[in-house]
Design an enzyme around this catalytic site. Structure first.
Site, PDB file in Angstrom:
ATOM      1  N   GLU A 285       0.837  -1.215   0.000  1.00  0.00           N
ATOM      2  CA  GLU A 285       0.000   0.000   0.000  1.00  0.00           C
ATOM      3  C   GLU A 285       0.863   1.254   0.000  1.00  0.00           C
ATOM      4  O   GLU A 285       0.775   2.080   0.909  1.00  0.00           O
ATOM      5  CB  GLU A 285      -0.878   0.012   1.269  1.00  0.00           C
ATOM      6  CG  GLU A 285      -1.762  -1.209   1.469  1.00  0.00           C
ATOM      7  CD  GLU A 285      -2.446  -1.222   2.848  1.00  0.00           C
ATOM      8  OE1 GLU A 285      -2.091  -0.418   3.734  1.00  0.00           O
ATOM      9  OE2 GLU A 285      -3.354  -2.046   3.029  1.00  0.00           O
ATOM     10  N   CYS A 355      -1.325  34.156   9.516  1.00  0.00           N
ATOM     11  CA  CYS A 355      -1.074  34.767  10.824  1.00  0.00           C
ATOM     12  C   CYS A 355      -0.778  33.729  11.895  1.00  0.00           C
ATOM     13  O   CYS A 355      -1.586  33.478  12.798  1.00  0.00           O
ATOM     14  CB  CYS A 355      -2.268  35.618  11.225  1.00  0.00           C
ATOM     15  SG  CYS A 355      -2.566  36.891  10.003  1.00  0.00           S
TER      16      CYS A 355
END
Ligand code: PLP
Length: 427
Positions: A285, A355
């Site tokens: 996977e 910010c």
């Protein structure tokens, strides 16, 4: 970074100054045409990394299930589906993406710690290859749903082998105190229960111990524990059809030396043959090791801000576009896409406009840059765009896939209107 290389500029006379290309296209052209921040993927890079797995497994029964969460753009999934890839999904949203991209549901394995009933029903409806079960409770739930639909659910137990993947704690998943999987010591009991259920067919065993592993040791330790379990199950009369060893192979972000898929799989195959499991279908996977090096993020220098302490290069890409530096303190190589001969190299913190002081893409990087330059953040193809958000009401970046000398927009840039289209005011 074979597919992203510095070459002599296409338009200018060959000179000392080179610029970055994505396959055969100067990335400057892409940034001018599609804007920044911009994710750029290389189709050839994706195909090459997939084929490395294919070649390592071609001599035996196997299934390569690309982990969709690493990069789930439909075009990325489609490129891999065309090569015959299967997919590892962790939500029904990912299943719908695989289907929309032309993926084969019979090659889908469904992972995740808490599959909801509606997700189980949809997966049964389309006929996924198997459910990777992470708890006894989930096993009972899948039995109930399968019985109600009169379907047989193929299952594999995701066991937790309690090995240390020696990676970042947030991406380590195979330790006893992680939320993932069934304790390997308890697994035989759960297998026995699964065998007894009317609408469950046991097909495999599975583990996934973490991500960005840079040595094969932890994989092989986990394999040994799975082999012991498989011997025990055989003695219990439980016949498995596949062994799924998960994903997790690392990539080189900075100076890590990482094994190739074949380095790692040669040892796995050898050990399986020795133990008499040569005929078992081997499932992998991989996510990061397929997609990471196939992508870069382009971002433009808005302002150069020298302060007493340090120099900041404030760019138009931010933590909402590429979160890995902020959450994992991950290193991504950052380069200027044009080579200047007349600009002094200084140490910069490359930061975004969001910010938060945690909003950085790289710290203390030596760069020869000026305002307006275009930077490339390497190794951004996996866990890049997929982790992006709208924080600070920033529009998510566009994504482009390059194929030779062609570039295709595979996700256009989001607009502010699209961002709040699903919100509403009070009456
Ligand atoms: C995330 C994940 C993968 C892929 O991991 P990579 O490190 O990207 O290869 C594979 N399997 C499962 C169950 C996962 O959660």
């Amino acid at each position: 970074m074979e597919w992203f290389t510095f070459q002599s500029s296409a338009n200018k006379a060959p000179s000392a100054n080179r610029e970055l290309f994505a396959e055969q296209i100067p990335v400057q052209q892409l940034a001018e045409k599609f804007g920044t921040p911009l994710y750029v993927y290389s189709r050839q890079a994706l195909e090459t990394s997939y084929n490395a797995y294919y070649q390592a497994l071609a001599d035996r029964d196997h299934l390569i299930c690309y982990a969709v969460k690493a990069n789930s753009n439909l075009a990325v999934l489609n490129v891999l589906a065309r090569l015959g890839a299967g997919f590892d999904i962790v939500s029904i949203g990912e299943l719908e993406r695989v289907l929309a991209a032309g993926g084969n549901p019979e090659k889908v394995v469904f992972s995740g710690v808490a599959k909801q009933r509606h997700e189980i029903r949809r997966a049964l409806e389309v006929g996924v290859h198997c459910f990777n079960i992470e708890s006894e409770q989930e096993l009972e739930r899948i039995q109930e749903e399968a019985q109600a639909m009169d379907k047989i659910a193929r299952v594999s137990l995701r066991v937790n082998p309690d090995v240390d993947a020696q990676t970042h704690p947030y991406i380590s998943t195979g330790l006893k105190d992680n939320k993932f999987g069934i304790d390997i010591n308890h697994a035989p009991v759960v297998y026995a229960r699964a065998e007894a259920l009317s609408h469950i067919e046991v097909v495999g065993v599975d583990c996934h111990i973490g991500s960005q592993l840079t040595t094969t040791g932890p994989f092989l330790d986990a394999l040994e524990r799975l082999l012991l379990l498989m011997d025990q199950l055989k003695a219990q009369g439980i016949q498995l059809k596949h062994l799924d060893i998960g994903g997790g192979l690392g990539v080189q972000y900075q100076d890590e030396v990482v094994p190739s898929p074949s380095d790692y799989l040669v040892s796995v195959k050898q050990r399986l043959a020795e133990k008499g499991y040569g005929d078992l279908t081997l499932v992998v996977e991989p996510g990061r090791s397929i997609a990471a090096q196939a992508g870069i993020m382009l971002t433009r220098v808005e302002l150069i801000k020298p302060t007493e302490q340090k120099n900041f290069a404030i760019v138009d890409g931010a933590m909402n576009d590429l979160l890995r530096p902020s959450i994992y303190s991950a290193w991504h190589t950052i380069v200027n896409t044009v080579e200047h001969s007349d600009v002094e190299s200084l140490s910069y913190d490359v930061v975004g406009p969001v910010c938060e002081s945690g909003d950085f893409l790289g710290k203390e990087r030596a760069l020869a840059i000026k305002e307006g330059d275009l930077l490339a953040i390497y190794s951004s193809g996996a866990y890049g765009f997929v982790m992006s958000s709208n924080y600070n009401t920033r529009c998510r970046a566009a994504e482009v896939m390059v194929d030779g000398s062609e570039a295709y927009v595979i996700r256009r840039r989001e607009t502010v209107e699209e961002q709040f289209a699903s919100e509403s005011l009070l009456p």
